[in-house]
Structure formats: structure tokens, C-alpha cells
Enzyme design. Structure first.
Site, PDB file in Angstrom:
ATOM      1  N   GLU A  75       7.173   4.867   5.815  1.00  0.00           N
ATOM      2  CA  GLU A  75       6.487   4.349   4.613  1.00  0.00           C
ATOM      3  C   GLU A  75       6.161   5.492   3.655  1.00  0.00           C
ATOM      4  O   GLU A  75       6.364   5.380   2.445  1.00  0.00           O
ATOM      5  CB  GLU A  75       5.226   3.591   5.020  1.00  0.00           C
ATOM      6  CG  GLU A  75       4.353   3.119   3.857  1.00  0.00           C
ATOM      7  CD  GLU A  75       5.085   2.230   2.842  1.00  0.00           C
ATOM      8  OE1 GLU A  75       6.182   1.731   3.153  1.00  0.00           O
ATOM      9  OE2 GLU A  75       4.560   2.077   1.733  1.00  0.00           O
ATOM     10  N   HIS A  95      18.736  16.010  17.798  1.00  0.00           N
ATOM     11  CA  HIS A  95      20.015  15.278  17.898  1.00  0.00           C
ATOM     12  C   HIS A  95      20.756  15.271  16.573  1.00  0.00           C
ATOM     13  O   HIS A  95      21.537  14.358  16.289  1.00  0.00           O
ATOM     14  CB  HIS A  95      19.746  13.843  18.372  1.00  0.00           C
ATOM     15  CG  HIS A  95      19.104  13.782  19.719  1.00  0.00           C
ATOM     16  ND1 HIS A  95      19.738  14.144  20.880  1.00  0.00           N
ATOM     17  CD2 HIS A  95      17.825  13.482  20.073  1.00  0.00           C
ATOM     18  CE1 HIS A  95      18.917  14.030  21.892  1.00  0.00           C
ATOM     19  NE2 HIS A  95      17.746  13.630  21.445  1.00  0.00           N
ATOM     20  N   LYS A  97       7.519   5.861  -0.207  1.00  0.00           N
ATOM     21  CA  LYS A  97       6.610   6.091  -1.346  1.00  0.00           C
ATOM     22  C   LYS A  97       7.093   7.283  -2.161  1.00  0.00           C
ATOM     23  O   LYS A  97       7.180   7.238  -3.368  1.00  0.00           O
ATOM     24  CB  LYS A  97       5.174   6.366  -0.856  1.00  0.00           C
ATOM     25  CG  LYS A  97       4.389   5.177  -0.405  1.00  0.00           C
ATOM     26  CD  LYS A  97       4.019   4.179  -1.480  1.00  0.00           C
ATOM     27  CE  LYS A  97       4.943   3.044  -1.703  1.00  0.00           C
ATOM     28  NZ  LYS A  97       5.365   2.155  -0.704  1.00  0.00           N
ATOM     29  N   CYS A 150      -8.860 -12.918 -10.847  1.00  0.00           N
ATOM     30  CA  CYS A 150      -9.065 -13.750 -12.033  1.00  0.00           C
ATOM     31  C   CYS A 150      -9.748 -12.907 -13.106  1.00  0.00           C
ATOM     32  O   CYS A 150     -10.311 -11.864 -12.834  1.00  0.00           O
ATOM     33  CB  CYS A 150      -9.974 -14.929 -11.695  1.00  0.00           C
ATOM     34  SG  CYS A 150      -9.342 -15.955 -10.390  1.00  0.00           S
ATOM     35  N   LYS A 159       9.133  -4.739  -9.511  1.00  0.00           N
ATOM     36  CA  LYS A 159       8.014  -5.020  -8.613  1.00  0.00           C
ATOM     37  C   LYS A 159       8.383  -6.126  -7.632  1.00  0.00           C
ATOM     38  O   LYS A 159       7.983  -6.117  -6.492  1.00  0.00           O
ATOM     39  CB  LYS A 159       6.766  -5.434  -9.410  1.00  0.00           C
ATOM     40  CG  LYS A 159       5.538  -5.698  -8.554  1.00  0.00           C
ATOM     41  CD  LYS A 159       5.175  -4.496  -7.728  1.00  0.00           C
ATOM     42  CE  LYS A 159       4.061  -4.766  -6.734  1.00  0.00           C
ATOM     43  NZ  LYS A 159       3.903  -3.655  -5.748  1.00  0.00           N
ATOM     44  N   ASN A 219     -14.616 -15.961 -11.175  1.00  0.00           N
ATOM     45  CA  ASN A 219     -13.761 -14.972 -10.521  1.00  0.00           C
ATOM     46  C   ASN A 219     -14.396 -14.680  -9.167  1.00  0.00           C
ATOM     47  O   ASN A 219     -15.542 -14.244  -9.100  1.00  0.00           O
ATOM     48  CB  ASN A 219     -13.681 -13.687 -11.350  1.00  0.00           C
ATOM     49  CG  ASN A 219     -12.898 -12.600 -10.614  1.00  0.00           C
ATOM     50  OD1 ASN A 219     -12.109 -12.904  -9.712  1.00  0.00           O
ATOM     51  ND2 ASN A 219     -13.133 -11.353 -10.975  1.00  0.00           N
ATOM     52  N   GLY A 220     -13.674 -14.981  -8.087  1.00  0.00           N
ATOM     53  CA  GLY A 220     -14.226 -14.723  -6.766  1.00  0.00           C
ATOM     54  C   GLY A 220     -13.816 -15.817  -5.789  1.00  0.00           C
ATOM     55  O   GLY A 220     -12.918 -16.611  -6.069  1.00  0.00           O
ATOM     56  N   TRP A 251      -6.074 -16.123 -10.796  1.00  0.00           N
ATOM     57  CA  TRP A 251      -5.255 -15.548  -9.715  1.00  0.00           C
ATOM     58  C   TRP A 251      -5.577 -16.423  -8.492  1.00  0.00           C
ATOM     59  O   TRP A 251      -6.663 -16.307  -7.912  1.00  0.00           O
ATOM     60  CB  TRP A 251      -5.655 -14.092  -9.494  1.00  0.00           C
ATOM     61  CG  TRP A 251      -5.123 -13.449  -8.260  1.00  0.00           C
ATOM     62  CD1 TRP A 251      -5.762 -13.285  -7.065  1.00  0.00           C
ATOM     63  CD2 TRP A 251      -3.828 -12.869  -8.064  1.00  0.00           C
ATOM     64  NE1 TRP A 251      -4.956 -12.656  -6.162  1.00  0.00           N
ATOM     65  CE2 TRP A 251      -3.769 -12.390  -6.740  1.00  0.00           C
ATOM     66  CE3 TRP A 251      -2.728 -12.712  -8.881  1.00  0.00           C
ATOM     67  CZ2 TRP A 251      -2.648 -11.761  -6.219  1.00  0.00           C
ATOM     68  CZ3 TRP A 251      -1.605 -12.086  -8.356  1.00  0.00           C
ATOM     69  CH2 TRP A 251      -1.561 -11.622  -7.059  1.00  0.00           C
ATOM     70  N   ARG A 258      -4.495  -7.931 -14.813  1.00  0.00           N
ATOM     71  CA  ARG A 258      -5.141  -8.262 -13.546  1.00  0.00           C
ATOM     72  C   ARG A 258      -4.271  -9.203 -12.707  1.00  0.00           C
ATOM     73  O   ARG A 258      -4.560  -9.454 -11.542  1.00  0.00           O
ATOM     74  CB  ARG A 258      -6.513  -8.901 -13.775  1.00  0.00           C
ATOM     75  CG  ARG A 258      -7.498  -8.002 -14.496  1.00  0.00           C
ATOM     76  CD  ARG A 258      -8.691  -8.775 -15.009  1.00  0.00           C
ATOM     77  NE  ARG A 258      -9.524  -9.257 -13.929  1.00  0.00           N
ATOM     78  CZ  ARG A 258     -10.481  -8.534 -13.334  1.00  0.00           C
ATOM     79  NH1 ARG A 258     -10.685  -7.294 -13.733  1.00  0.00           N
ATOM     80  NH2 ARG A 258     -11.216  -9.015 -12.356  1.00  0.00           N
TER      81      ARG A 258
END
Ligand code: AGP
Length: 609
Positions: A482, A505, A486, A2, A604, A100-101, A74, A27
């Protein structure tokens, strides 16, 4: 996360606050709102959706006020909606606040307020509890009431609070969520982050945990938790607005790599009580439930699919239940066996990936129980699941997933351990050992991040290569997958990952002088075999980067460069070994001049098939 903004002064508070909220958009958020003190009344406007939604509804209202607070939400508790948006108020609307939290003990506080004081709640949020708490303690002194309310709260918070009877004042306080104070001339500000204020001032106070702030347009007072006034140095911001959104990092991806210790800590430690029992946010999976389960599928895409592979490893190792992991785009077209004895686990950062959503719907229609691990609260995947386990990584802006991945790994370990404990398939001391090792990870990730220089040097040497190999054994195969994803998605190097045992192989035919190859060798019981594989490729000219535990120094005699990770048990190495390889991909991409945060052709959230 947030975002909060507050203003008090001679300008139009509405304009200043909206400007600040727009600067905090990075944010990530799903709703926004504003509270203004107008002629001794608090007026609140708050809506789900983009800030533009809020602007379209209020800019024509000519709201004339010199004092107000604003918020971008958020969601953590309660899906995105108008009524869950901030600011929240007490029952008679004399107090408004933004937060916020996460208030960890909000359920108990809410019950106390309802049962003891007849409070009527209008939202599902934890934040609304704070507004009623402050109201409960208010006796003509807002600062005093905030102190008393905060004394009842557990969790993380950055608060901005206004009261209609104290029109020229904003009270703010922080604990574990960021808060800064902007210093103006005949005006002052609060915000979650510097970008919100840069248009008006570059002089700020950085507020520390358990510090309270009382703001008028002429004065700023900072107090400690014992109500003693304290002095604070002015911090002069030298960043420009764009840099400030990234808090001084060059890219969101780097910022999010460095946010991993916090994301891992929050995702993990908020779910383990002092006795070591795991709480899956109220998700109950009983022994009877698990005994009824004939099949577990983990279904996802891309990085989330890789997290699913570790999920398979963890559930099979700890809970002794066989697991099938599939990419969602394949799962949904192969007529999988699904019925009411199936547990379907979806993993998704965005919660909007169409392939994953479609696979989930297919499984649900055929009677499976749907458990999802997702980062975006109230996303489609979350809303269509029976049970949701949120990763608390905070918004992930860069297309390349990093902190979402490591918090997804934490999530699958917690779920696997929970299942093992319920089924009685894990010895207590081993359960305790794994939990201890998981809890130690945030500091170990921090240690890796503090020692990024060797990784940068490797990137200097290798960034012009057109091909890259990643090899590993056991869980290191997944880390290789992964790491390879990236690298390819942000540097456009043609990289691929294979089990080291597969080299002979076929793929070893590709090894030649200077081949860029990373060998991930963190598994003690497979270490010697990995050393042999390194010798095989070295003999054919490869340039080998080794990844190993600090205590396994033998690899130095085989590899050209070695990246060490802090010692830990084999089971949890993926959360550590992926971090330097995220950095390696990042530095190589930067050195190749790529658009790290927005790689070509990628989105995204892939909301199309
Ligand atoms: C990972 O770096 C990529 N951005 C991509 O593979 C991503 O993991 C995949 O599209 C799945 O996204 P989701 O987690 O939001 O479902």
C-alpha cells in the site's frame, strides 16, 4: 459529508443559498435541496443528483424570499433519491430542516412517533425524524421546540431549522458535526463550512458542541445547553475560497490523512455496544451461515485490494476460515469456483469500480452471498449486494486513497471478529484485547499525525530518487504494497514492494549505493529477521528507513532513519504503520511538484475496464 447553508436578510435567499451549496460541493454529495419561507409558507425543492439539477428546476421560478435553508446530501440512511434529499419537513409542512450527521437512535424515535403520534413518514432517512420531533414539541417557540427535540436525540448533528410562523428566524444547533455562523450587515448566515459564506462575509462565529443559535437578519444569539446566552469572539477568516474548501490544508489528500482518527472512530465505535458486542449494521451472519460457507473470496482493486489482504489475515487468524483474495480484473476471467456455499466480499471506496462490479455480478449470478464494504452510500456495488457494510470515512476527494483504506481495515477487523465470535473460535479475553486495541487506534493515529516532522525530513532527503523499495514480513508486506502504491501514484517514483524474505531470490541484485528502501518491521515475532534483512541491504549501500514500534529501539542501530509508531499488538499495526507512509508519499510528491490530488493518468473512480 452533507453540507448545510442558511440565509436570512435582504438579498435573494435562493441565490445566496445556491451559491453556498456550490461552494460545499467538494464535501461530496448525491442530492441537494432548498427550503424558502415565502409569504408565510415553506416551499421545498429537492432533487437527487448534482446541484445543477436543482438550479435548472428553480432558477426560472423567481422565488423571492429573504429566509431559507439549503443542503447537499451525502447519503448515510436511505439511498440517494428526491424523497430522501433534504430539507425534510413535518407532516403539515410548517417546519423544514437540514441536517449533517447521523441520528443513532432514529429507529426508536421513528417507532415512537408512528405508534404514539400517528406520524406518517415519507423518506427512509434518519433526518426526517427530527422534523417530526420538533413538530411534536412546537408550541409557538421554535428555539424551545428544537431544545426539546435535541434532548431526545443521540448521535451527531448540525441542524438548520425554519418555521413558517416565524418567518424572520433560523434556529441552528450542532453536536459533533461542524457549524458556523456568518455575520453580515442586515443579514446573517449559517453553514457547515467557511467556503459557503466567503463571498458575503469573512467574519464568523465558530459554534461548539451543544450550542444553539437563534438568527434573525439583525441579531445572532448563541445559547449553551442550559439555555443561557453566551458571548463568542468573532473569528476573521484569512483563507481564500480554495484554501477554505480544504479547511486550511494545502491538498485534499493531506486533509483526508488528518481526518483518519475521526473516520476510524466513527466506523469502529458506532458498531460496538457497551458490552463489546459487534453490530454489523443489521447484517446477520449466523453460525449456520458460516458452517455452510465453503469458500470466502475477497475481491477488489488497488488500495481496496490491499485492505482485502488484511481481511484475509484477520478472518483466518480470528475466525479460522480460509480466505482467497484476488484483484477483481483477474478474478472475473479465471472461472473461479463459485456456488451457494461461497461468500463473496467486495471492497470499494467509490462503489463504482467496473472491475469490482463485474466480479461481483459474476459471483452473484453463480449463487454466492454478496457482502460489500463500501464508502459511497447507494453506489452500484452497494445496491447490488445482499449485505452492505459502510465505511464512514466521509467523501474521499483525493485520487490517492487514505482514510478510506484505514476505515476499510477497521471494517475487515470488525467482520473477522464478528465471525470469530459467532463461530466460537476466539477466546473471550483475546477478543476483548483486540477490541480494546482497535478502540485505542484513533488516539494513536492522532499521535502519529502530530509528529509528522521526522517524515518530512526523510522526504527532504529522498524526494529526488527515481526508484524506491518497500519490504516487510507478515502483515507488513501488505503495508509495504500500500505504501508503494501511494508513492508511485502521486510522486511517479518507480516503487515496488516485496516480502523481505524474497530479497535474496532476485531483487537484492538491484540494491546499490543510495538505494531508497523502507523496511517495515512492526511484527515482534519477525523483528529479528527484519533486522537481518536491513543489514543485508545496508551492506550493499541502501539508505534504509525503518518503521517500528516505539519500544523496539534496536532498529536504530541498523536503519538510517526510523519512523516509530505507538506500541500495539502485532495484529492491528497496519492501521498505524500506513499513516506515516501516506505522509511520506504526500511530502515527496509535493516536493517533486506533482499534482497530489489529481495525479496524471488517474481517476478517483475507475468506471472503465
Ligand atoms: C488508490 O489510492 C487508488 N486510487 C486506486 O488503486 C483505488 O484504490 C482503486 O481504483 C479501487 O477504487 P475503489 O476502492 O473505489 O473500488
Amino acid at each position: 459529508m452533507c453540507g448545510i447553508v442558511g440565509y436570512i436578510g435582504n438579498k435573494n435567499a435562493c441565490e445566496v443559498i445556491l451559491n453556498g451549496l456550490n461552494k460545499l460541493e467538494y464535501r461530496g454529495y448525491d442530492s441537494s435541496g432548498i427550503a424558502l419561507n415565502i409569504d408565510g409558507k415553506i416551499e421545498v425543492y429537492k432533487y437527487k443528483g448534482r446541484i445543477k439539477n436543482l438550479e435548472d428546476r428553480i432558477l426560472s421560478l423567481d422565488l423571492n424570499s429573504g429566509c431559507g435553508i439549503g443542503h447537499t446530501r451525502w447519503a448515510t440512511h436511505g439511498a440517494p433519491s428526491d424523497r430522501n434529499a433534504h430539507p425534510h419537513t413535518n407532516m403539515d409542512g410548517t417546519i423544514a430542516l437540514v441536517h449533517n450527521g447521523i441520528i443513532e437512535n432514529f429507529v426508536a424515535l421513528k417507532e415512537w412517533l408512528i405508534n404514539e403520534h400517528g406520524v406518517e413518514f415519507r423518506s427512509e432517512t434518519d433526518t426526517e425524524v427530527i422534523a417530526h420531533l420538533i413538530d411534536h414539541f412546537y408550541n409557538g417557540d421554535l428555539l424551545d421546540a428544537v431544545y426539546k427535540a435535541v434532548g431526545k436525540m443521540k448521535g451527531a448533528y448540525a441542524l438548520g431549522v425554519v418555521h413558517c410562523d416565524e418567518p424572520g428566524k433560523i434556529i441552528a444547533v450542532r453536536k459533533d458535526s461542524p457549524l458556523i455562523v456568518g455575520i453580515g450587515k442586515d443579514e446573517n448566515f449559517i453553514a457547515s463550512d467557511i467556503p459557503a459564506l466567503l463571498k458575503y462575509t469573512k467574519d464568523v462565529y465558530l459554534i461548539n458542541n451543544d450550542e444553539f443559535v437563534m438568527l434573525t437578519k439583525d441579531e445572532i444569539k448563541i445559547f449553551n445547553e442550559n439555555r443561557q446566552e453566551i458571548k463568542r469572539e468573532v473569528f476573521h477568516v484569512t483563507w481564500d475560497a480554495d484554501a477554505a474548501e480544504k479547511e486550511g490544508f494545502d491538498h485534499f489528500m493531506l486533509k483526508e490523512i488528518y481526518e483518519q482518527p475521526k473516520g476510524i472512530d466513527i466506523t469502529l465505535n458506532r458498531r460496538i455496544n457497551e458490552k463489546g458486542a459487534i453490530n454489523l449494521d443489521g447484517i446477520t451472519i449466523t453460525k449456520e451461515d458460516l458452517d455452510k460457507i465453503n469458500r470466502i473470496y475477497i475481491v477488489a482493486c488497488g488500495t481496496a485490494y490491499h485492505a482485502g489482504l488484511i481481511g484475509k489475515y484477520a478472518i483466518e487468524k480470528f475466525a479460522k476460515i480460509p480466505v482467497e483474495v484476488e484483484v477483481a480484473s483477474e478474478f472475473r476471467y479465471r472461472e473461479p469456483f463459485i456456488d451457494d456455499t461461497t461468500l463473496f466480499i467486495a471492497i470499494s471506496q467509490s462503489g463504482e469500480t467496473s472491475d469490482t462490479l463485474a466480479a461481483l455480478r459474476e459471483a452473484k449470478n453463480k449463487g454466492a452471498r454478496i457482502l460489500t464494504i463500501v464508502n459511497v452510500v447507494g453506489s452500484s456495488v452497494a445496491r447490488e449486494s445482499d449485505d452492505v457494510f459502510y465505511t464512514w470515512a466521509g467523501p474521499e476527494i483525493a485520487v490517492a486513497s487514505t482514510k478510506a483504506f484505514t476505515t476499510q481495515l477497521i471494517s475487515v477487523y470488525l467482520i473477522a471478529l464478528y465471525m470469530a465470535e459467532v463461530r466460537g473460535t476466539i477466546e473471550k479475553e483475546y477478543y476483548d484485547l483486540v477490541l480494546r486495541e482497535l478502540k485505542a487506534l484513533p488516539d494513536k493515529v492522532e499521535k502519529i499525525l502530530k509528529n509528522a516532522e521526522p517524515v518530512k525530513e526523510i522526504a527532504e532527503i529522498q524526494h529526488e530518487k527515481q526508484h524506491a523499495f518497500f519490504i516487510g514480513r507478515g502483515v507488513d508486506v501488505t503495508v509495504a504494497l500500500e505504501a508503494s502504491l501511494k508513492l508511485k501514484e502521486i510522486s511517479y517514483i518507480n516503487s515496488f514492494a516485496i516480502p523481505a524474505g524474497e530479497l535474496k531470490h532476485g531483487p537484492i541484485a538491484l540494491i546499490e549505493d543510495g538505494t531508497f528502501l523502507t523496511a517495515i518491521a512492526t511484527q515482534d515475532h519477525l523483528y529479528d529477521k527484519m533486522l537481518s534483512n536491513i543489514q543485508e541491504v545496508k551492506a550493499r549501500g541502501a539508505y534504509v528507513i525503518g518503521v517500528a514500534k516505539e519500544s523496539n529501539k534496536l532498529i536504530e542501530h541498523q536503519a538510517d532513519k526510523v519512523i516509530y509508531i505507538p506500541d500495539c499488538i502485532d495484529e492491528v499495526t497496519p492501521i498505524l504503520s500506513i499513516v506515516p507512509l501516506q505522509l511520506l508519499a504526500y511530502y515527496i510528491a509535493v516536493m517533486r511538484g506533482c499534482d497530489v490530488d489529481k495525479p496524471k493518468n488517474l481517476a478517483k473512480s475507475v468506471t472503465v475496464e
